[in-house]
Design a protein around this motif. Structure first.
Motif, short mmCIF file in Angstrom:
data_model
loop_
_atom_site.label_atom_id
_atom_site.label_comp_id
_atom_site.label_asym_id
_atom_site.label_seq_id
_atom_site.Cartn_x
_atom_site.Cartn_y
_atom_site.Cartn_z
N ALA A 193 33.99 31.71 43.69
CA ALA A 193 34.70 31.27 42.65
C ALA A 193 35.55 32.38 42.28
CB ALA A 193 33.95 30.49 41.67
N ILE A 194 34.71 33.53 42.02
CA ILE A 194 35.47 34.68 41.32
C ILE A 194 36.63 35.01 42.28
CG2 ILE A 194 35.20 37.07 40.46
CD1 ILE A 194 32.43 36.19 39.29
N GLY A 195 36.04 35.36 43.44
CA GLY A 195 36.91 35.80 44.68
C GLY A 195 38.13 34.96 44.88
N ARG A 196 38.03 33.85 44.69
CA ARG A 196 39.13 32.82 44.92
C ARG A 196 40.17 33.24 43.82
NH1 ARG A 196 36.70 27.11 46.87
NH2 ARG A 196 36.31 27.92 49.22
N GLU A 197 39.85 33.32 42.41
CA GLU A 197 40.54 33.51 41.28
C GLU A 197 41.27 34.69 41.44
OE1 GLU A 197 42.56 31.62 38.39
OE2 GLU A 197 40.98 30.71 39.58
N VAL A 198 40.39 35.67 41.74
CA VAL A 198 41.18 37.20 41.90
C VAL A 198 42.31 37.06 42.82
CG1 VAL A 198 40.76 39.60 42.59
CG2 VAL A 198 39.09 38.52 41.11
N ARG A 199 41.96 36.21 43.83
CA ARG A 199 43.26 36.32 44.94
C ARG A 199 44.11 35.70 44.44
NH1 ARG A 199 40.51 33.52 48.51
NH2 ARG A 199 39.47 35.35 49.64
N ALA A 200 43.94 34.54 43.90
CA ALA A 200 45.17 33.55 43.21
C ALA A 200 46.14 34.31 42.43
CB ALA A 200 44.55 32.23 42.62
N CYS A 201 45.19 35.05 41.50
CA CYS A 201 46.00 35.88 40.50
C CYS A 201 46.79 37.03 41.01
CB CYS A 201 45.04 36.52 39.40
SG CYS A 201 44.31 35.40 38.36
N ARG A 202 46.29 37.56 42.12
CA ARG A 202 47.22 38.55 42.69
C ARG A 202 48.18 38.01 43.53
NH1 ARG A 202 46.91 39.88 48.02
NH2 ARG A 202 45.15 38.88 48.51
N SER A 203 47.86 36.97 44.30
CA SER A 203 49.10 36.27 45.12
C SER A 203 50.29 35.75 44.04
CB SER A 203 48.48 34.92 45.79
OG SER A 203 47.69 35.30 46.62
N LYS A 204 49.84 35.31 42.89
CA LYS A 204 50.85 34.88 41.87
C LYS A 204 51.84 36.12 41.49
CE LYS A 204 49.42 31.89 38.88
NZ LYS A 204 48.74 31.28 37.96
N LEU A 205 51.03 37.30 41.44
CA LEU A 205 51.69 38.59 41.03
C LEU A 205 52.67 38.89 42.23
CD1 LEU A 205 49.44 40.34 38.63
CD2 LEU A 205 51.50 39.02 38.12
N GLY A 206 52.67 38.35 43.46
CA GLY A 206 53.09 38.88 44.66
C GLY A 206 52.60 40.24 44.89
N ILE A 207 51.41 40.85 44.60
CA ILE A 207 50.98 42.24 45.39
C ILE A 207 50.09 42.27 46.32
CG2 ILE A 207 51.55 43.11 42.81
CD1 ILE A 207 48.72 43.02 42.11
N THR A 208 49.94 43.34 47.07
CA THR A 208 49.08 43.43 48.11
C THR A 208 47.52 43.63 47.58
OG1 THR A 208 49.28 45.49 48.66
CG2 THR A 208 50.96 44.02 49.62
N VAL A 209 46.33 43.53 48.58
CA VAL A 209 45.24 43.96 48.33
C VAL A 209 45.27 45.22 47.78
CG1 VAL A 209 42.99 44.21 49.06
CG2 VAL A 209 44.27 42.07 49.59
N ALA A 210 46.06 46.13 48.68
CA ALA A 210 45.96 47.52 48.57
C ALA A 210 46.75 47.96 47.04
CB ALA A 210 46.85 48.43 49.58
N ASP A 211 47.72 47.13 46.62
CA ASP A 211 48.36 47.46 45.28
C ASP A 211 47.29 47.23 44.24
OD1 ASP A 211 50.79 48.08 46.46
OD2 ASP A 211 51.39 45.98 46.31
N LEU A 212 46.70 46.09 44.37
CA LEU A 212 45.44 45.68 43.37
C LEU A 212 44.38 46.74 43.23
CD1 LEU A 212 44.49 43.95 40.95
CD2 LEU A 212 43.65 42.34 42.47
N ALA A 213 44.09 47.03 44.50
CA ALA A 213 42.88 47.98 44.54
C ALA A 213 43.34 49.20 43.54
CB ALA A 213 42.38 48.33 45.89
#
Length: 212
Positions: free
Chosen positions: A26-46
């Motif tokens: 659940a936490i993982g999905r929410e983190v991914r959803a928030c990141r996708s909403k901002l339009g940033i990559t995994v590398a950007d968020l990391a």
């Protein structure tokens, strides 16, 4: 040797392990959803959260339990409160259990004489964009043949008992127990010939909310 792993069927702590895994996902999905909403990559968020790419990937895929410090770093990087990561886990999930013979008898719009509809489940979740209605339909010698039903959405039929010739648009299908039919419900459809009684089949209708 008993099977290993936190999901072992005989593990007395299996339920706890399963709940932990559900929380991680659940936490993982929410983190991914928030990141996708901002339009940033995994590398950007990391980079923004000061995490390794591998660590963030594992978090988003529900493979590890992030620490409170890690969640705080992600909340700052995403600009969301830390509590938002637990939203999916805390949501109430609806379930409907219907005992045999206890489905709600109703009349659908356009129901014909002798067509018995028993609604087997319903969800009151108004936020869902899709409505799914499962029915147990019974036809008897008193039932009308009527191959002209039309309504929004799609429909799935599964024959349980009896035999019927079911029409969809300009095609006819001889159906007996175990047969199924999946179709666009906007085209004329319905039982055209009753072959063997009693006739019972499962009908699952799905349509967009507001498209009835």
């Amino acid at each position: 040797m008993p099977p290993s792993g936190k999901f072992s069927g005989q593990d007395p702590h299996g339920l706890v392990g399963a709940r932990d895994a559900i929380l991680e996902v659940a936490i993982g999905r929410e983190v991914r959803a928030c990141r996708s909403k901002l339009g940033i990559t995994v590398a950007d968020l990391a980079a923004a959260a000061g995490l390794s790419l591998g660590m963030l990937s594992k978090i988003e895929n529900g493979m590890i339990s992030p620490s409170l410090t890690t969640l705080q770093a992600l909340s700052r990087a995403l600009g969301v409160p830390i509590t938002s990561f637990f939203t999916r886990y805390e949501e109430q999930r609806e379930v409907v259990f219907v005992k045999a013979g206890e489905g709600l008898a109703i009349e659908r719009r356009g129901t014909r004489n002798g067509h018995q509809y028993h609604l087997l489940g319903y969800t009151g979740n108004q936020t869902s964009r899709v409505v799914v209605e499962p029915y147990l339909i019974t036809l008897t010698t008193e039932s009308d043949v009527f191959p002209l039903f039309q309504h929004a959405g799609i429909e799935f039929l599964y024959m349980l008992e009896g035999e019927v010739v079911y029409r969809h648009a300009d095609k006819r299908y001889a159906m007996s127990p175990g047969d199924s039919l999946f179709f666009d419900a906007d085209a004329p459809h319905g039982p055209e010939v009753m072959v063997k009684f009693p006739i019972r089949f499962l009908s699952i209708i799905s349509y967009g909310r507001g498209e009835e």
